[in-house]
Scaffold this motif. Sequence first.
Motif, short mmCIF file in Angstrom:
data_model
loop_
_atom_site.label_atom_id
_atom_site.label_comp_id
_atom_site.label_asym_id
_atom_site.label_seq_id
_atom_site.Cartn_x
_atom_site.Cartn_y
_atom_site.Cartn_z
N ALA A 28 0.84 -1.21 0.00
CA ALA A 28 0.00 0.00 0.00
C ALA A 28 0.87 1.25 0.00
O ALA A 28 0.54 2.26 -0.63
N ALA A 59 2.00 1.98 -3.48
CA ALA A 59 0.92 2.51 -4.31
C ALA A 59 0.60 3.96 -3.96
O ALA A 59 0.29 4.77 -4.83
N SER A 60 0.66 4.29 -2.69
CA SER A 60 0.23 5.62 -2.27
C SER A 60 1.36 6.62 -2.23
O SER A 60 1.12 7.82 -2.08
N GLY A 61 2.59 6.15 -2.34
CA GLY A 61 3.71 7.07 -2.35
C GLY A 61 4.34 7.33 -0.99
O GLY A 61 5.30 8.09 -0.89
N ARG A 117 -5.65 6.32 1.26
CA ARG A 117 -4.41 6.11 0.51
C ARG A 117 -3.48 5.16 1.24
O ARG A 117 -2.80 4.34 0.62
N SER A 118 -3.47 5.26 2.58
CA SER A 118 -2.57 4.39 3.34
C SER A 118 -3.01 2.93 3.23
O SER A 118 -2.25 2.03 3.57
N GLY A 137 -3.88 1.83 0.30
CA GLY A 137 -3.60 1.52 -1.09
C GLY A 137 -4.69 1.96 -2.06
O GLY A 137 -4.64 1.62 -3.24
N ARG A 175 -6.93 4.46 -4.45
CA ARG A 175 -6.55 5.51 -5.38
C ARG A 175 -7.51 6.69 -5.21
O ARG A 175 -8.61 6.69 -5.76
#
Lengths: 457, 457, 457, 457
Positions: free
Chosen positions: A299, A302-304, B249-250, B252, B254
Amino acid sequence: MTTVIKNGTIVTADLTYKADVLVEGGRITAIGPDLKGDETLDATGCYVMPGGIDPHTHLEMPFMGTYSSDDFESGTRAALAGGTTMVVDFALPSPGQGLLDALKMWDNKSTRANCDYSFHMAVTWWGEQVFDEMPRVVARGINTFKHFMAYKGALMVNDDEMFAAFRRCAEIGAIPLVHAENGDVVAELQAKLLAEGNNGPEAHAYSRPAEVEGEATNRAIMIADMAGVPLYVVHVSSEDAHEAIRRARSLGRRVWGEPLIQHLTLDDSEYRHPDWDHAARRVMSPPFRDRKHQDSLWAGLASGSLSVVATDHCAFTTEQKRYGLGDFTRIPNGTGGLEDRMPMLWTHGVNTGRLTMNEFVAATSTNSAKILNMYPRKGAILVGADADIVVWDPKKSKTITAATQQSAIDYNVFEGKEVTGLPRFTLTRGKVAIHDGEVRTEEGHGQFVAREPSGAV
Amino acid sequence: MTTVIKNGTIVTADLTYKADVLVEGGRITAIGPDLKGDETLDATGCYVMPGGIDPHTHLEMPFMGTYSSDDFESGTRAALAGGTTMVVDFALPSPGQGLLDALKMWDNKSTRANCDYSFHMAVTWWGEQVFDEMPRVVARGINTFKHFMAYKGALMVNDDEMFAAFRRCAEIGAIPLVHAENGDVVAELQAKLLAEGNNGPEAHAYSRPAEVEGEATNRAIMIADMAGVPLYVVHVSSEDAHEAIRRARSLGRRVWGEPLIQHLTLDDSEYRHPDWDHAARRVMSPPFRDRKHQDSLWAGLASGSLSVVATDHCAFTTEQKRYGLGDFTRIPNGTGGLEDRMPMLWTHGVNTGRLTMNEFVAATSTNSAKILNMYPRKGAILVGADADIVVWDPKKSKTITAATQQSAIDYNVFEGKEVTGLPRFTLTRGKVAIHDGEVRTEEGHGQFVAREPSGAV
Amino acid sequence: MTTVIKNGTIVTADLTYKADVLVEGGRITAIGPDLKGDETLDATGCYVMPGGIDPHTHLEMPFMGTYSSDDFESGTRAALAGGTTMVVDFALPSPGQGLLDALKMWDNKSTRANCDYSFHMAVTWWGEQVFDEMPRVVARGINTFKHFMAYKGALMVNDDEMFAAFRRCAEIGAIPLVHAENGDVVAELQAKLLAEGNNGPEAHAYSRPAEVEGEATNRAIMIADMAGVPLYVVHVSSEDAHEAIRRARSLGRRVWGEPLIQHLTLDDSEYRHPDWDHAARRVMSPPFRDRKHQDSLWAGLASGSLSVVATDHCAFTTEQKRYGLGDFTRIPNGTGGLEDRMPMLWTHGVNTGRLTMNEFVAATSTNSAKILNMYPRKGAILVGADADIVVWDPKKSKTITAATQQSAIDYNVFEGKEVTGLPRFTLTRGKVAIHDGEVRTEEGHGQFVAREPSGAV
Amino acid sequence: MTTVIKNGTIVTADLTYKADVLVEGGRITAIGPDLKGDETLDATGCYVMPGGIDPHTHLEMPFMGTYSSDDFESGTRAALAGGTTMVVDFALPSPGQGLLDALKMWDNKSTRANCDYSFHMAVTWWGEQVFDEMPRVVARGINTFKHFMAYKGALMVNDDEMFAAFRRCAEIGAIPLVHAENGDVVAELQAKLLAEGNNGPEAHAYSRPAEVEGEATNRAIMIADMAGVPLYVVHVSSEDAHEAIRRARSLGRRVWGEPLIQHLTLDDSEYRHPDWDHAARRVMSPPFRDRKHQDSLWAGLASGSLSVVATDHCAFTTEQKRYGLGDFTRIPNGTGGLEDRMPMLWTHGVNTGRLTMNEFVAATSTNSAKILNMYPRKGAILVGADADIVVWDPKKSKTITAATQQSAIDYNVFEGKEVTGLPRFTLTRGKVAIHDGEVRTEEGHGQFVAREPSGAV
Ligand SMILES: [Zn+2]
Ligand SMILES: [Zn+2]
Ligand SMILES: [Zn+2]
Ligand SMILES: [Zn+2]
Ligand SMILES: [Zn+2]
Ligand SMILES: [Zn+2]
Ligand SMILES: [Zn+2]
Ligand SMILES: [Zn+2]
């Protein structure tokens, strides 16, 4: 002599488009349709991507009078076979040894490299000499300094030393790196486990729980914040460490996390294997974790909140591992991975839909180049960039096995794993080192890549 | 006719380097040293950046039989004066009106645009016609559908409608957008405030607390997750909403968040201004927040949990605002900002060290282009890209004032603010629209930019 | 007639000490050493605790013209057999039915109760009559109002109705309760699953994911906050919902969460059982979750972010369950648990070290009494308190089985589970209802417990 | 001789009810209506509550050959005047001094106490002697051991020492306490500030930012978790530390946090006062924080993530403070508060609606008694409990001023604050020490309260 990569789809960290790539003199000289060259590499059905950068390796690392089995020759050959065209290794001064002195040793080892490389410098002790030599190391093209919060009595530095070193980094525009585990607690847990008769490799994992990593990560972040420097946390293996990074980032702090391909795809059940050798070969620090932690790392990519994928490649042989028979604390820490990082990440990341292809490139190459300040010379498919290129065949499959690997190590922690997505060609500064399965590396072709301090930008 | 931008430093979302830029036929045709062209623009001391993209505007928006004061001509002229070379506006169907029918109205209005533009389509009601027309809208080059969780009795859609629309987006490769405030609660709070005699503009803020925005954001994220689509949350104004986005986001997911320049730089003390006009001119939804929320938004831009900066430009005049004298719920919602977004963000973001120049470009241009699927035609300084370029002079200063602005609105919410960092030149598809302070826009020069569904990539 | 409980250790929510307890006239009249009474109950080796309070039951609940199988007689008999001496049931008005009218129906059913009881009133629709009757319900001794955010088309209320009802609660000093699942999304997921041919009980769980519960919990908390009332969230089954509660509490908001013993000890693998009956008998809303969610609930009980443990006892028989053969949405929602709540929580909470004995008492009894405003009449071992007492034998074991249970239901979701920790005696207002395994309940002994509005305190 | 408290409302941590209280022989002998005694205290309009317990004081603390100004006589007199009937002080061994030896010194000082007291033992160095003496300290009735993570070169212990001490606590059933600030970083920041010429009291706050406290708190929690003991964090002053505690608790860990009344009600603007004396008098560690942190602490008390309110009373005089003129690091750390803790918490907590009266009692008395294992002898209004009672007049007001205080210190950090809610009577083990404003304390009346190790319960 010019080489053209034809009919492929270029995939970079932020673009996907069809174009040919022309290479001359080790650099990319043209990108566009219908290019011609002396040599042609057919990229039909393939993705043309920046070659991988592994920001964390230990080639020919000293151990008890011997060395880890992959040196700069075999290590970089393995790297190229897996699509990685650059490694960043660690110069590790002995206690009391000067930084420049240590650097000389790593300079010597790296002359045989098949691909380009750079170094991080480790701060393994603290004193006036280290303080004074740090800017001279920067002047030599090394803008990153590693600190070990674990390995007590050996590499570990204390909080006051780390704070002093971080402040020095701030002054000279360098970035600190940390191996984040609470070394005091690990040492006590090790002693306790041994005292209780737990001396096998499974005790290695018990002695380094995720909490111990989370704590140290949190501490390093605070110290970096107080020192006014960004921070790069190597081998983030747990939700605990990732949470600390996320929390800091959510406050606007500049912190990067580096998960390893091993932690993304292997779990702690490996240490419960009945074969001592099997388990010991997987001994590294931090140890493999369970599913919850794996999910967290994916995760983060994916989220940076996590930035790059590395290997911490440190290829101790089974024989070297056996040095720790009867005492897990003496098992040398390290596994391989250089050759498998990109196929494994593609297979478990891109093929599963967790990551886009562009995110794959960012995580395996471009983000490292940016953070370590060598972008766009490295990590890019741009005119003028070094021609470190991998032509990636997303249909190509194999089963990973030590029997056929380039790495000098006598086993592979990914033994038996199927991967789909492999290099058709790998180019290092224009030289085709991997040609459709054939290894054409050239010992000594690799060069040192100097990196400016970030403050200079 | 060719134009060359000379002696500047190109700054994109991921690169900073010195090079000239050659423009011909509305596109960038060369990037490199020593380029020549028929016309030369001197960029000495300047940054050459992708022109700004404002992903959220309402030009000539219908209101009570009139329109918001900036139409596509004055609005895009204001945009260009501030370095923004593209706007994405919202086609808003009336209750029961077909999507394609509404689109036709926006097509008509936009013929006068001075720069390129695109549209989001709003789903303001739900039914078979909307369901059927959604793919036809996509075929027309619009891959984003806006949903209002507030404005009960007008634009608001309920959860079941929103879920159905999100699932439809998933099927056709489109991305849903949401205005996230709990419209039921807002309506009740409005009624309660009015009943208690709170009818002034300050009550507008009381009726839309951050909690109400956080809740709706959280709900939209869940619904998107269940529907299997990514989500774009417009005008994220609070830590509450940002927290919901970060949390998603944490895991994963979008989700992208869009703060506005107003929420980043202005606070809720504006509503306590004794002058009714002053306060009413700042009425927009969500309302301005306090310092805690501002800090959160800036940290989000730095860490990547928030993606783009917009304006929600909707320029109601003082006269139109006065429609709500004695009843704050009738004050038309909206402020200006198109002309000031980039100078304000540069001044408060880059000049303060909160954002790097590359992050500035990402937030003002490139990220919008990527998310909305028009990168690298827009948002890039690359050969082949549209020549939407701003030559940014980081030394140039001014005091913002309505007296000298391009926008047709009779005031400016940033009145009196000093900014340092302004366009020297702005090019829209190659045409120099702003030339060192001189406005050379051309009505009708702007074209519609069709955007493919993301599923097609 | 006096009864004395001798030689036991009193365990309350905050004390553990040795003392005898004297009971007369249904109340505790003395606590101390060497007490004497007409009848003696030997508590040697036992803990003397406040009888359990189950704050969430549905006895004799209407369903398709029949009723759930446990009525107030068998249900309270089962409760007493398991150490629970009070239940709080839900009066559920039909659409359009007045609150007082519904209450009358529940008054009638409850006359046969073996132990004391109280009611929550459900707000299943909204209108002037409901608004007007709410204070009259409070005057009748009911200070809690339940709202369903799910069961669309039946019990569900919308946000505006819920906000209005919550504000009414604030005015009259009552506390709102919520069943928190997003009913719109559940309805759509149900339709989608059925359309895809998923009609078995496993689809029940698919149609109500944790995200849907977390969202609704978060929404209810915001609405309560805006209305200025505390909030009680029934059957918290997931980390998602728990996280929303924790987050609210960390901001100082007054929110209580009620996990069920089923969610604490059973998981979603039950729905994958090959036997339709087995799976269908476990159908309740929210559905059972996986291990991650269980861990979260236990941690919440230990840390205080979750407050009470209930059952949502609603004993549909296998025959009734089969009404949903071929369509999972028609399987009546509900399981048993009244008889097993305390032994299961003791076994899996106290015996494992997760909870202290005092925390066990708080979770099973005292916290409910406090939140629902009947402490210390209920939930306490104090002079003057009702003699609702369980004499708990921590050594006593059994295997749970439907074959020997008091509940009228023909199965038990805990079938085969071993428990250690069971009542030796259970007293309801002084009457010994359970005597060392012998059932001595008295139909109609139970009385309604009126609860003052919290605002009156 | 019997004393009866008549006509009051008893308020405990979980009950509010009208009853008289009879006291004889230093204990509560009856609670009920219409009690009679030799002496009558009229509690009409008052709340009868357990006397306050301050779990954190430093009376007659050694400093540079002198002592802090409040000794056990004046300190406990001040305590009683403010409704506090017990203090827990810290025995602080010098470097190398044995624990029992230090305890003897504190035994000697405490003979003059006006109210009961207990001790925490500090672990200020580590060695075999400390290890061996710890169980002997427990045998002396002290079950809590304090560890300083700051005060480098003086009281500070390192991680390995702390881990060893925590494990020793686990073995002997004791609870570790920590002063949580990163002493290494504080020392470096102090040196840096001094080197830059920042030598005034405001630099004290700069040298101990909240991040440094949050880090150490997080670290102590991890170490306690690894050692298998609960943890008590003294003087939690920041959201950073509170967040670490909340996070640990949300995972089910047993961690208690103790905010101080100073941090709840005063902020860091005090250090910017132009008068050196004013600022220096407020120097304590951690320093006062800003509003964000205050809000966090109040929310923690309401939600239960923080447990008790203390003072860290350490009354250095202005003269002693001036020892640090020209070097803030030499300003002795500490302020008063014993006399004002309860009125200030009532005024800012109960009167504002943040806390219920029961929560007030829990925070000021009962929770300390429970955590430190002396409940219900202390912290309760129960028959058999020590008659440590405060009769609280919620209408009584005063303006705090040093001019009229009992404390020997020559100033008051709350000078000028209005409080409403003050003791009418304070009883210490039955003796009326404060009688409607009149001080009737008796030197030497106070006794040591032995506390069993928690493991023994
Ligand atoms: Zn390492
Ligand atoms: Zn390493
Ligand atoms: Zn909007
Ligand atoms: Zn808008
Ligand atoms: Zn329910
Ligand atoms: Zn229910
Ligand atoms: Zn301290
Ligand atoms: Zn202290």
